[in-house]
Design a protein around this motif. Structure first.
Motif, PDB file in Angstrom:
ATOM      1  N   ARG A  19       0.816  -1.219   0.000  1.00 36.37           N
ATOM      2  CA  ARG A  19       0.000   0.000   0.000  1.00 36.37           C
ATOM      3  C   ARG A  19       0.850   1.269   0.000  1.00 36.37           C
ATOM      4  O   ARG A  19       0.341   2.358  -0.212  1.00 36.37           O
ATOM      5  CB  ARG A  19      -0.920   0.022   1.220  1.00 36.37           C
ATOM      6  CG  ARG A  19      -1.944  -1.080   1.253  1.00 36.37           C
ATOM      7  CD  ARG A  19      -2.802  -0.945   2.507  1.00 36.37           C
ATOM      8  NE  ARG A  19      -3.635  -2.114   2.712  1.00 36.37           N
ATOM      9  CZ  ARG A  19      -4.217  -2.422   3.865  1.00 36.37           C
ATOM     10  NH1 ARG A  19      -4.040  -1.648   4.914  1.00 36.37           N
ATOM     11  NH2 ARG A  19      -4.968  -3.489   3.973  1.00 36.37           N
ATOM     12  N   CYS A  20       2.129   1.124   0.327  1.00 38.72           N
ATOM     13  CA  CYS A  20       2.993   2.297   0.498  1.00 38.72           C
ATOM     14  C   CYS A  20       3.227   2.995  -0.840  1.00 38.72           C
ATOM     15  O   CYS A  20       3.474   2.335  -1.849  1.00 38.72           O
ATOM     16  CB  CYS A  20       4.316   1.830   1.104  1.00 38.72           C
ATOM     17  SG  CYS A  20       5.583   3.085   1.139  1.00 38.72           S
ATOM     18  N   ILE A  21       3.147   4.323  -0.846  1.00 43.86           N
ATOM     19  CA  ILE A  21       3.413   5.067  -2.088  1.00 43.86           C
ATOM     20  C   ILE A  21       4.777   5.751  -2.040  1.00 43.86           C
ATOM     21  O   ILE A  21       5.070   6.634  -2.842  1.00 43.86           O
ATOM     22  CB  ILE A  21       2.301   6.098  -2.376  1.00 43.86           C
ATOM     23  CG1 ILE A  21       2.167   7.082  -1.211  1.00 43.86           C
ATOM     24  CG2 ILE A  21       0.957   5.414  -2.662  1.00 43.86           C
ATOM     25  CD1 ILE A  21       1.335   8.319  -1.544  1.00 43.86           C
ATOM     26  N   LEU A  22       5.601   5.373  -1.062  1.00 45.44           N
ATOM     27  CA  LEU A  22       6.983   5.830  -0.962  1.00 45.44           C
ATOM     28  C   LEU A  22       7.124   7.348  -0.858  1.00 45.44           C
ATOM     29  O   LEU A  22       8.023   7.942  -1.438  1.00 45.44           O
ATOM     30  CB  LEU A  22       7.793   5.303  -2.169  1.00 45.44           C
ATOM     31  CG  LEU A  22       7.815   3.783  -2.298  1.00 45.44           C
ATOM     32  CD1 LEU A  22       8.430   3.378  -3.626  1.00 45.44           C
ATOM     33  CD2 LEU A  22       8.590   3.144  -1.149  1.00 45.44           C
ATOM     34  N   CYS A  23       6.199   7.949  -0.113  1.00 42.49           N
ATOM     35  CA  CYS A  23       6.257   9.406   0.048  1.00 42.49           C
ATOM     36  C   CYS A  23       7.373   9.819   0.999  1.00 42.49           C
ATOM     37  O   CYS A  23       7.750  10.976   1.049  1.00 42.49           O
ATOM     38  CB  CYS A  23       4.913   9.924   0.556  1.00 42.49           C
ATOM     39  SG  CYS A  23       4.616   9.539   2.297  1.00 42.49           S
ATOM     40  N   SER A  24       7.845   8.887   1.816  1.00 40.96           N
ATOM     41  CA  SER A  24       8.937   9.064   2.791  1.00 40.96           C
ATOM     42  C   SER A  24       8.602   9.939   3.994  1.00 40.96           C
ATOM     43  O   SER A  24       9.483  10.335   4.746  1.00 40.96           O
ATOM     44  CB  SER A  24      10.235   9.558   2.121  1.00 40.96           C
ATOM     45  OG  SER A  24      10.220  10.948   1.906  1.00 40.96           O
ATOM     46  N   ARG A  25       7.317  10.254   4.189  1.00 39.17           N
ATOM     47  CA  ARG A  25       6.969  11.042   5.386  1.00 39.17           C
ATOM     48  C   ARG A  25       7.414  10.328   6.670  1.00 39.17           C
ATOM     49  O   ARG A  25       7.966  10.935   7.574  1.00 39.17           O
ATOM     50  CB  ARG A  25       5.456  11.237   5.461  1.00 39.17           C
ATOM     51  CG  ARG A  25       4.921  12.345   4.599  1.00 39.17           C
ATOM     52  CD  ARG A  25       3.430  12.423   4.817  1.00 39.17           C
ATOM     53  NE  ARG A  25       2.837  13.558   4.163  1.00 39.17           N
ATOM     54  CZ  ARG A  25       1.591  13.975   4.392  1.00 39.17           C
ATOM     55  NH1 ARG A  25       0.831  13.340   5.257  1.00 39.17           N
ATOM     56  NH2 ARG A  25       1.095  15.022   3.775  1.00 39.17           N
ATOM     57  N   CYS A  26       7.135   9.020   6.750  1.00 41.87           N
ATOM     58  CA  CYS A  26       7.458   8.282   7.983  1.00 41.87           C
ATOM     59  C   CYS A  26       8.964   8.236   8.205  1.00 41.87           C
ATOM     60  O   CYS A  26       9.440   8.316   9.347  1.00 41.87           O
ATOM     61  CB  CYS A  26       6.862   6.874   7.941  1.00 41.87           C
ATOM     62  SG  CYS A  26       7.395   5.910   6.526  1.00 41.87           S
ATOM     63  N   VAL A  27       9.722   8.111   7.090  1.00 47.43           N
ATOM     64  CA  VAL A  27      11.183   8.064   7.202  1.00 47.43           C
ATOM     65  C   VAL A  27      11.687   9.404   7.741  1.00 47.43           C
ATOM     66  O   VAL A  27      12.498   9.462   8.677  1.00 47.43           O
ATOM     67  CB  VAL A  27      11.822   7.797   5.810  1.00 47.43           C
ATOM     68  CG1 VAL A  27      13.343   7.823   5.906  1.00 47.43           C
ATOM     69  CG2 VAL A  27      11.319   6.479   5.236  1.00 47.43           C
TER      70      VAL A  27
ATOM     71  N   ILE B 220       0.584  10.410   9.851  1.00 43.00           N
ATOM     72  CA  ILE B 220       1.036  11.170   8.680  1.00 43.00           C
ATOM     73  C   ILE B 220       1.116  10.311   7.430  1.00 43.00           C
ATOM     74  O   ILE B 220       1.257  10.861   6.333  1.00 43.00           O
ATOM     75  CB  ILE B 220       2.398  11.882   8.931  1.00 43.00           C
ATOM     76  CG1 ILE B 220       3.490  10.880   9.313  1.00 43.00           C
ATOM     77  CG2 ILE B 220       2.246  12.960   9.987  1.00 43.00           C
ATOM     78  CD1 ILE B 220       4.867  11.515   9.447  1.00 43.00           C
ATOM     79  N   CYS B 221       1.031   8.996   7.567  1.00 46.15           N
ATOM     80  CA  CYS B 221       1.018   8.149   6.370  1.00 46.15           C
ATOM     81  C   CYS B 221      -0.264   8.486   5.600  1.00 46.15           C
ATOM     82  O   CYS B 221      -1.358   8.326   6.118  1.00 46.15           O
ATOM     83  CB  CYS B 221       1.037   6.673   6.762  1.00 46.15           C
ATOM     84  SG  CYS B 221       0.985   5.586   5.322  1.00 46.15           S
ATOM     85  N   PRO B 222      -0.137   8.968   4.357  1.00 49.28           N
ATOM     86  CA  PRO B 222      -1.348   9.436   3.665  1.00 49.28           C
ATOM     87  C   PRO B 222      -2.225   8.298   3.156  1.00 49.28           C
ATOM     88  O   PRO B 222      -3.338   8.535   2.696  1.00 49.28           O
ATOM     89  CB  PRO B 222      -0.789  10.251   2.492  1.00 49.28           C
ATOM     90  CG  PRO B 222       0.577   9.705   2.258  1.00 49.28           C
ATOM     91  CD  PRO B 222       1.084   9.198   3.566  1.00 49.28           C
TER      92      PRO B 222
HETATM   93  S1  SF4 Z   1       4.307   7.435   5.224  1.00 53.56           S
HETATM   94 FE1  SF4 Z   1       5.779   5.785   4.942  1.00 53.56          FE
HETATM   95  S2  SF4 Z   1       4.567   3.932   4.779  1.00 53.56           S
HETATM   96 FE2  SF4 Z   1       3.166   5.652   4.426  1.00 53.56          FE
HETATM   97  S3  SF4 Z   1       3.156   5.888   2.217  1.00 53.56           S
HETATM   98 FE3  SF4 Z   1       4.696   7.263   3.002  1.00 53.56          FE
HETATM   99  S4  SF4 Z   1       6.617   6.100   2.897  1.00 53.56           S
HETATM  100 FE4  SF4 Z   1       4.927   4.639   2.686  1.00 53.56          FE
END
Ligand code: SF4
Ligand code: SF4
Ligand code: FES
Length: 552
Positions: free
Chosen positions: A146-154, A196-198
């Motif tokens: 499901r992850c869209i690799l937005c990198s918010r969590c990172v 914050i994971c969208p």
């Molecule tokens: S917040 Fe993390 S887990 Fe969620 S979509 Fe973005 S990179 Fe993926």
């Protein structure tokens, strides 16, 4: 200051403002995934593309600073087509999980797809399979597909907690968000990554599959978990309570307050609400007769307790009575308590502080060692032993053990947290009359003669004062459980029974009386406090301390 025109409207903004922020100031929402105002800007998801006149290609709105004379289009055909293409790309490998995904209903992939999607798929290839239902920490589950690799969590783990647990591994459509080998997502603020994971890639173990989000109602409140007083929303299940097995509060989420907690809260506070619907709740007034608890009506309880309190004072004097209030109580509860014990009963042994035997965890971000939301409020209201020239809690227990104290009225405390079990037992067993008023049973309540049920913080209106002197409001989200009542109502009723009325009908009446009497609160009202709280006079320096933790 540069001037910019967005979708035909001109606005002047601070230098350094980005296009997405300028649009927000005009109430124009540009879609975003990777952009989050509390994190660094990376510009990786491309959903925020806009057209800027005199630039050959579409530009990333979250990354592009405004320049004077810029003309931006956020909604023309060229932009909408680009958004459709970005969504199509993001969905190539996204699983068709919406019916079983906890994020459904608050998912930004669903939302933007409904607004901008290409509804007829051109894809016939199999989707790339990745890891699902991966347990990556005490609170968080990961679904990599499901992850869209937005990198918010990172970025959250790199920039806010600086614990660096997460990374993006592999390349192309095999790129995957995962914890680093041998690491768990176990920092003390890990739940924020879920917020914050969208999309539904990070879900909450405590919430998964419990309820659909569209059945929840939100009520603004303040976390009672420590003296920071993070602003929160209480999410409660009013629409389908019969499906929730008696659990009325589904989750707590942080609520934005720029001065206190910004967008964040800690896990201790986030998951610390389960006592509210726990079996240990005291749901009716109770009296212990020959070692067995027996329920009483409120009328009988107030009658008996008021009479016994008066008898004790008549027989042994005010000095034989001890009162232990609690910094878990609201300002309104403490003020009504003070009126009752000090003015109606003329008692002096009133205190509220019980130092914890084990020091609570504290850091230089949000979490404080003082796990009470209203210590500062209690100090300002003058309910400490020092203010009343009476006995401190430890002295009360010592006097009780020596049979000099004949009655104890204990609010909310589990005294075992401050003293060892044997000491508490030895003291309380020597007192003729022990009244416990609180939300849940504990060792102290078990040693009492009477238990009165208090409502919890999600069941009442009122205010807390945080460590920096900020007065903040809490709101009733659900009805008090069983027969429980707000503490101030219990004191009002006891006082009335002893011949002294308190003309309070709403918590706001108590607050207004408090404002009249306590100088520190002068000029305040519920309206002035608003949803972000207000600093008491003379606390400007502590406000800087509040902000210091957030910007450090
Ligand atoms: S917040 Fe993390 S887990 Fe969620 S979509 Fe973005 S990179 Fe993926
Ligand atoms: S830091 Fe304190 S007030 Fe904030 S969420 Fe945690 S326990 Fe609650
Ligand atoms: S929100 Fe701008 S690139 Fe992701």
């Amino acid at each position: 200051m540069p001037k910019i025109t967005i979708d035909g409207t001109e606005i002047e903004v601070e230098k350094g403002t980005t296009v997405i922020q300028a649009a927000e100031q005009l109430g124009i929402e540009i879609p975003r995934y990777c952009y989050h105002p509390g994190l660094s800007i990376v510009g990786v998801c491309r959903i925020c593309l806009v057209e800027i006149e005199r630039m050959p290609k579409l530009q990333v709105a979250c990354y592009t600073p405004v320049t004077d004379g810029m003309v931006v289009h956020t909604n023309n055909e060229k932009v909408l087509q680009a958004r459709r293409a970005v969504l199509e790309f993001l969905l190539i490998n996204h699983p068709l999980d919406c019916p079983v995904c906890d994020q459904a209903g608050e998912c930004w992939l669903q939302n933007f797809y409904m607004q901008h999607g290409l509804y007829d798929s051109k894809m016939f290839e199999d989707k790339v399979k990745k890891q699902k239902a991966l347990d990556i920490g005490p609170n968080v589950m990961l679904d990599s597909e499901r992850c869209i690799l937005c990198s918010r969590c990172v970025r959250f783990c790199d920039e806010i907690t600086e614990t660096f647990e997460l990374g993006i591994f592999n390349r192309g459509d095999h790129a995957e968000l995962l914890p680093y080998p041998g690491q768990e997502l176990d920092n003390k603020y890990s739940g924020n990554t879920i917020d914050i994971c969208p999309v539904g890639a990070l879900t909450d173990k405590d919430f998964r599959f419990r309820t659909r989000v569209w059945y929840l109602t939100e009520t603004p409140s303040v976390c009672p978990g420590c003296s920071t007083g993070c602003n929160i929303s209480v999410h409660h299940n009013d629409k389908r309570p019969y499906k929730a097995g008696g659990i009325r509060i589904s989750r707590l989420k942080p609520r934005y307050n720029p001065e206190v907690n910004q967008w964040w809260m800690c896990d201790e506070g986030r998951y610390g609400f389960t006592y509210v619907d726990d079996d240990s709740r005291i749901v009716a007034p109770q009296k212990k007769t020959r070692g067995r608890w027996q329920e009483l009506s409120w009328n009988d309880a107030i009658d008996e307790i008021a009479n016994k309190m008066k008898d004790t004072i008549d027989k042994h004097g005010a000095e034989a009575f001890g009162v232990i209030l609690s910094p878990q109580m609201t300002n309104e509860d403490l003020f009504a308590a003070k009126r009752f014990f000090k003015e109606t009963l003329e008692l002096e042994n009133i205190d509220f502080e019980v130092a914890a035997r084990e020091k609570g965890y504290e850091d230089d971000f949000l979490m404080k060692a003082d796990k009470n939301p209203n210590t500062e409020g209690a100090k300002k209201l003058g309910v400490s032993a020092m203010d009343n020239s009476g006995l401190e809690v430890a002295q009360m227990l010592a006097e009780a053990k020596d049979k000099r104290l004949k009655a104890l009225y204990i609010c909310h405390h589990d005294l075992e947290k401050g003293f060892n079990k044997e000491e508490v037992k030895a003291a309380l067993s020597k007192v003729d009359l022990v009244i416990f008023q609180g939300t849940n049973q504990n060792l102290t309540s078990n040693l009492a003669n009477y238990c009165l049920p208090s409502a919890t913080f999600v069941e009442i209106d009122g205010t807390f004062t945080n460590f920096a002197g900020r007065v903040q409001r809490i709101h009733k989200a659900v009805e008090p459980l069983g027969e429980s009542k707000p503490d101030w109502i219990i004191f009002r009723n006891l006082s009335k029974r002893l011949g002294k009325s308190m003309p309070y009908f709403e918590p706001e009446d108590v607050f207004n009386a408090l404002v009249e009497e306590v100088d520190a609160f002068k000029g305040l009202s519920y309206e002035k406090i608003g949803e972000h709280g207000i600093l008491l006079d003379g606390h400007e320096e502590s406000a800087e301390k509040e902000m210091g933790a957030l910007v450090a």
